[in-house]
Enzyme design. Structure first.
Site, mmCIF file in Angstrom:
data_model
loop_
_atom_site.group_PDB
_atom_site.id
_atom_site.type_symbol
_atom_site.label_atom_id
_atom_site.label_comp_id
_atom_site.label_asym_id
_atom_site.label_seq_id
_atom_site.Cartn_x
_atom_site.Cartn_y
_atom_site.Cartn_z
ATOM 1 C CE LYS A 137 -3.971 4.398 0.977
ATOM 2 N NZ LYS A 137 -1.960 4.915 1.517
ATOM 3 C CE1 TYR A 190 0.918 7.848 3.314
ATOM 4 C CE2 TYR A 190 0.872 5.335 2.747
ATOM 5 C CZ TYR A 190 0.311 6.308 2.951
ATOM 6 O OH TYR A 190 -0.839 5.533 3.517
ATOM 7 C CG ASP A 244 -1.822 1.497 1.199
ATOM 8 O OD1 ASP A 244 -2.492 1.142 0.405
ATOM 9 O OD2 ASP A 244 -1.968 2.420 1.715
ATOM 10 C CG HIS A 277 -4.608 9.987 0.445
ATOM 11 N ND1 HIS A 277 -3.081 9.503 0.634
ATOM 12 C CD2 HIS A 277 -4.464 8.779 1.914
ATOM 13 C CE1 HIS A 277 -2.978 8.959 1.692
ATOM 14 N NE2 HIS A 277 -3.478 8.723 2.491
HETATM 15 N N1 LIG Z 1 -5.871 5.816 4.069
HETATM 16 C C1 LIG Z 1 -5.096 6.258 5.183
HETATM 17 O O1 LIG Z 1 -5.335 7.606 5.303
HETATM 18 C C2 LIG Z 1 -4.024 5.956 6.196
HETATM 19 C C3 LIG Z 1 -3.431 6.621 7.436
HETATM 20 C C4 LIG Z 1 -2.782 5.707 7.989
HETATM 21 C C5 LIG Z 1 -2.130 4.359 7.147
HETATM 22 N N2 LIG Z 1 -2.231 4.235 6.028
HETATM 23 C C6 LIG Z 1 -1.907 3.100 5.398
HETATM 24 O O2 LIG Z 1 -1.467 2.166 6.237
HETATM 25 C C7 LIG Z 1 -0.675 1.170 7.321
HETATM 26 C C8 LIG Z 1 -0.563 0.692 8.105
HETATM 27 O O3 LIG Z 1 -0.129 1.563 9.100
HETATM 28 P P1 LIG Z 1 -0.408 1.987 10.675
HETATM 29 O O4 LIG Z 1 0.176 2.407 11.074
HETATM 30 O O5 LIG Z 1 -1.863 2.031 10.366
HETATM 31 O O6 LIG Z 1 -0.383 0.517 11.176
HETATM 32 P P2 LIG Z 1 -0.222 -0.251 12.231
HETATM 33 O O7 LIG Z 1 0.788 -1.692 11.667
HETATM 34 O O8 LIG Z 1 -1.055 -0.709 12.815
HETATM 35 O O9 LIG Z 1 1.142 0.481 13.204
HETATM 36 C C9 LIG Z 1 2.086 0.527 13.175
HETATM 37 C C10 LIG Z 1 2.537 0.468 14.456
HETATM 38 O O10 LIG Z 1 2.849 -0.564 14.982
HETATM 39 C C11 LIG Z 1 3.985 -0.646 15.043
HETATM 40 N N3 LIG Z 1 4.702 -2.281 15.228
HETATM 41 C C12 LIG Z 1 4.141 -3.231 14.313
HETATM 42 N N4 LIG Z 1 4.138 -4.284 14.616
HETATM 43 C C13 LIG Z 1 4.530 -4.591 15.671
HETATM 44 C C14 LIG Z 1 4.629 -5.568 16.250
HETATM 45 N N5 LIG Z 1 4.287 -7.415 15.938
HETATM 46 N N6 LIG Z 1 4.387 -5.342 17.632
HETATM 47 C C15 LIG Z 1 4.650 -4.058 18.112
HETATM 48 N N7 LIG Z 1 4.467 -2.980 17.558
HETATM 49 C C16 LIG Z 1 4.011 -3.196 16.090
HETATM 50 C C17 LIG Z 1 4.963 0.025 14.902
HETATM 51 O O11 LIG Z 1 6.437 0.482 15.912
HETATM 52 P P3 LIG Z 1 8.041 0.639 15.124
HETATM 53 O O12 LIG Z 1 7.882 2.342 14.929
HETATM 54 O O13 LIG Z 1 8.639 0.140 16.033
HETATM 55 O O14 LIG Z 1 8.356 0.134 14.017
HETATM 56 C C18 LIG Z 1 4.231 1.113 13.969
HETATM 57 O O15 LIG Z 1 4.587 2.038 15.271
HETATM 58 C C19 LIG Z 1 0.562 2.290 6.618
HETATM 59 O O16 LIG Z 1 1.783 2.420 5.869
HETATM 60 C C20 LIG Z 1 0.070 3.172 5.641
HETATM 61 O O17 LIG Z 1 0.176 2.296 4.106
HETATM 62 C C21 LIG Z 1 -3.113 4.649 5.452
#
Ligand SMILES: NC(=O)c1ccc[n+]([C@@H]2O[C@H](COP(=O)([O-])OP(=O)(O)OC[C@H]3O[C@@H](n4cnc5c(N)ncnc54)[C@H](OP(=O)(O)O)[C@@H]3O)[C@@H](O)[C@H]2O)c1
Length: 312
Positions: free
Chosen positions: A86, A57, A52, A119
């Site tokens: 996006k 980004y 994604d 987006h």
């Molecule tokens: N459409 C939108 O507006 C939008 C907005 C936000 C995100 N997104 C998309 O969604 C994706 C997912 O992002 P997210 O932040 O939502 O993902 P998430 O997996 O909910 O959170 C990522 C965070 O969790 C931590 N993490 C990951 N694996 C872990 C584990 N096994 N144990 C403990 N902590 C863990 C990471 O820590 P560390 O920092 O230590 O690595 C990071 O800080 C993004 O990359 C993006 O592509 C879309």
């Protein structure tokens, strides 16, 4: 409800009959360029086959570089990977959609996209500045274009054949309903924040009824603490089933019938987040009974990114 199976190979069909989305997606919202390349390569090596991305980004070039390196290393073909990117808020004017799409494709080094999303439903003043604001810091919106006009331009991309499916992100059910009624090509995917503190049940039911894939971002609540990742219910289940809290949250997400995006930034985390196992029914019920309600990403209210992770 998705039946327990090997989630690593589970896919969801897209409504235009144009392909399948692997339920386990790797998100590339990683601010650092070098970290983007290493994390993307690690994710592909761990087995993720769904990436994604987003113009917003500012790292599509690095994702493309990592993808090309893994394709060149052998064992994976382009057709094995589901790639999404996006359209950012500043490119909602119909005449800006195709150039923005082509620019993303160029940066990613790809000939086609599996999925292109709007987006957010908020149009910002067109231009090169991704976050246009007035002198008081207020966002400069573009009132001269409607979401349906942008959607029509997205439909044209599908017609031209370089984009297999289109969808929306950060949209509410109220915003989705009129678009679904007017769309010539129905949205294939809706990407929104979802986790046990924000289950978005109504939107999920609408998506299931209308053959739209619900794609959950922040399944770990962006890893923010306190948050779902250290919720006592999750910790107790994790200890009981011999999984980590992250694996419990990701399994719950898939078992309730959604695809997901997660952003592990190390090889070990990539393996952990990919190798998830189905939870027993009683564990799913316990998670469904969590009462805490919290949204972590405010982007859905203004279109302005409400969460940018810290650089590593
Ligand atoms: N459409 C939108 O507006 C939008 C907005 C936000 C995100 N997104 C998309 O969604 C994706 C997912 O992002 P997210 O932040 O939502 O993902 P998430 O997996 O909910 O959170 C990522 C965070 O969790 C931590 N993490 C990951 N694996 C872990 C584990 N096994 N144990 C403990 N902590 C863990 C990471 O820590 P560390 O920092 O230590 O690595 C990071 O800080 C993004 O990359 C993006 O592509 C879309």
């Amino acid at each position: 409800m998705i039946e327990p199976s090997d989630f690593r190979t589970t896919t969801m069909p897209l409504n235009h009959g144009v392909g399948h989305m692997p339920v386990l997606g790797f998100g590339t919202l990683i601010p650092d360029a070098a970290a983007t390349i290493s994390a993307t390569r690690d994710a592909l090596k761990a087995g993720f086959r769904h990436l994604d991305c987003a113009e917003r980004y500012r790292n599509e070039r690095e994702v493309g570089e990592a993808l090309q390196a893994e394709l060149a290393a052998g064992g994976i073909a382009r057709e094995d990977i589901f790639v999404t990117t996006k359209l950012w808020n500043t490119n909602h004017r119909p005449e800006r959609v195709k150039p923005a799409f082509e620019a993303s494709l160029g940066r990613l080094g790809l000939k086609y996209l599996d999925l292109y999303l709007i987006h957010t439903p908020f149009a910002f003043q067109p231009g090169e500045q991704q976050d246009p604001r007035d002198q008081s810091g207020n966002i400069l919106y573009d009132r001269g274009v409607t979401l349906l006009e942008t959607w029509r331009a997205m439909e044209s991309l599908v017609d031209r054949g370089k984009c297999r499916a289109i969808g929306l992100s950060d949209i509410s059910l109220d915003g989705l309903l009129p678009l679904c009624e007017s769309a010539r090509i129905k949205p294939a995917v809706v990407q929104v924040e979802a986790h046990p503190y924000l289950p978005e049940t109504e939107l999920l039911e609408f998506c299931k009824t209308n053959d739209i894939v619900f794609l959950a971002f922040a399944p770990l609540g962006h890893g923010i603490r306190p948050g779902p990742i250290e919720d006592p219910v999750i910790s107790v289940i994790a200890a009981r089933v011999g999984q980590t809290p992250a694996q419990v949250l990701l399994a719950w997400t898939v078992q309730r019938g959604t695809a997901l995006l997660t952003t592990p930034r190390t090889a070990a985390r990539a393996r952990e987040n990919f190798d998830i196992t189905a939870l027993p029914e009683d564990a799913l019920d316990e998670i469904n009974r969590i009462q805490t309600r919290q949204r972590f990403n405010e982007v859905v209210k203004t279109g302005s990114p409400g969460f940018i992770p810290q650089g590593s």
